[in-house]
Write an enzyme that holds these catalytic residues in place. Structure first.
Site, PDB file in Angstrom:
ATOM      1  N   GLY A 101      -8.825  42.971 -29.748  1.00 33.97           N
ATOM      2  CA  GLY A 101      -9.396  44.310 -29.764  1.00 33.97           C
ATOM      3  C   GLY A 101      -9.993  44.704 -31.097  1.00 33.97           C
ATOM      4  O   GLY A 101     -10.770  43.968 -31.703  1.00 33.97           O
TER       5      GLY A 101
ATOM      6  N   HIS B  54       1.565  54.549 -24.753  1.00 36.07           N
ATOM      7  CA  HIS B  54       0.976  55.014 -26.011  1.00 36.07           C
ATOM      8  C   HIS B  54      -0.479  54.555 -26.112  1.00 36.07           C
ATOM      9  O   HIS B  54      -0.796  53.411 -25.791  1.00 36.07           O
ATOM     10  CB  HIS B  54       1.772  54.455 -27.196  1.00 36.07           C
TER      11      HIS B  54
ATOM     12  N   HIS C 267     -12.866  42.095 -30.659  1.00 35.15           N
ATOM     13  CA  HIS C 267     -12.300  40.751 -30.513  1.00 35.15           C
ATOM     14  C   HIS C 267     -11.838  40.640 -29.056  1.00 35.15           C
ATOM     15  O   HIS C 267     -11.206  41.560 -28.528  1.00 35.15           O
ATOM     16  CB  HIS C 267     -11.117  40.595 -31.461  1.00 35.15           C
ATOM     17  N   PRO C 268     -12.140  39.545 -28.360  1.00 34.13           N
ATOM     18  CA  PRO C 268     -11.884  39.486 -26.916  1.00 34.13           C
ATOM     19  C   PRO C 268     -10.440  39.713 -26.498  1.00 34.13           C
ATOM     20  O   PRO C 268     -10.184  40.244 -25.412  1.00 34.13           O
ATOM     21  CB  PRO C 268     -12.358  38.078 -26.530  1.00 34.13           C
TER      22      PRO C 268
END
Length: 304
Positions: A174, A84, A170-171
């Protein structure tokens, strides 16, 4: 007057792939006072789970912030794989009016939550659907295009600055999409044929992108276990495009191709009014007042 809002957060984890993280989210989801966790769907091939929660707006707000924080702590998107499309640990947070709530109130709630996700969790946010800041951001598929891996480059494009946050993901968590929409009804119609091309032709004719119904998204698929074709739909506004509109058009088009409807199904939860509207249509009820003539609605209104 009591207000209830529905929230359907999607997390990038599944019971089949990471049972411990999945269970931690489920346990947390059922622990917030004033919030009811109605349903949890999980799928290993998609590596995703979907919660359906209902509660007062202020209670739902706290619950979804807490769950988004937990997902950010537990899910590392650099290691996530699934069929997905996805772009974040908490991939999408839609708010849907349930009881005595308007869509505008849900839009306000979504913007409040989006701002908190950035300010408190450092996760950038896109607004989508009826909360979208621009028309081209209404469609979740457009917003999510590029997914987690392609999002760092996308955020540097002129038109794709986040609605909240910096132009970098954001590392590990996400980026998240937050929005408000009318209730979505997953409605499928099964045909007495194994020719999936018939279902595909019908789906193309009835979906909005093919010139069909404005609030219908449709695909033609094959149910291998039953050897029958299905028109699989997401009805994104059951009042703008009632279920019986789609059902009758499928019936007409199926007849053209020598097929007929053998059944239909609803996946997950849906508002009672979506089915009551169908009953009113097919029974040809005159001067019907849903709020006062449906016993459950009448009792709720009296209780308030």
């Amino acid at each position: 007057m009591n207000k209830l809002v529905e929230c359907i957060p999607n997390f990038s984890v599944s019971k089949e792939i990471d049972a411990d993280v999945f269970q931690a989210l489920v346990d947390a989801g059922g622990s917030y006072p004033g919030v009811t966790l109605l349903d949890v769907q999980t799928d290993g091939s998609h590596n995703r789970c979907v919660f359906t929660m209902v509660g007062a707006p202020e209670k739902i707000e706290e619950a979804v912030i807490g769950l988004t924080k937990l997902a950010a702590e537990k899910i590392d998107m650099t290691k996530h794989q699934g069929q997905h499309p996805r772009m974040g640990a908490t991939d999408v947070i839609p708010f849907v009016p349930a009881l005595n709530m308007t869509l505008d109130e849900c839009i306000d709630l979504s913007k409040r939550v989006a701002e908190r996700v950035w300010n408190e969790l450092s996760i950038p946010v896109f607004l989508y659907e009826d909360s979208a800041s621009r028309e081209e951001r209404r469609n979740l598929a457009t917003v999510r295009k590029g997914e987690f891996e392609g999002m760092p480059e996308k955020l540097l494009e002129e038109d794709w600055a986040p609605d909240f946050g910096e132009r970098k993901i954001h590392p590990t968590a996400g980026i998240t999409a937050v929005g408000a929409r009318m209730p979505l009804v997953a409605f499928n119609v099964n045909l007495d044929t194994s020719d999936v091309e018939i279902a595909k032709k019908i789906a193309k004719a009835i979906r909005a992108s093919g010139g069909g119904f404005k609030y219908c998204k449709a695909l033609g698929i094959m149910l291998e276990d039953r050897n029958i074709a299905q028109v699989s739909m997401n009805m994104v506004n059951y009042e703008g495009t009632p279920l019986y509109y789609a059902f009758e058009m499928i019936r007409t088009l199926a007849d053209r191709y020598g097929a007929r409807i053998i059944g239909s199904e609803v996946v997950g939860l849906l508002p009672a009014k979506a089915l009551i509207d169908c009953a009113e249509h097919y029974l040809k009820i005159e001067d019907f007042d849903c709020l006062n003539q449906v016993m459950e609605y009448h009792l709720i209104s009296k209780a308030e």
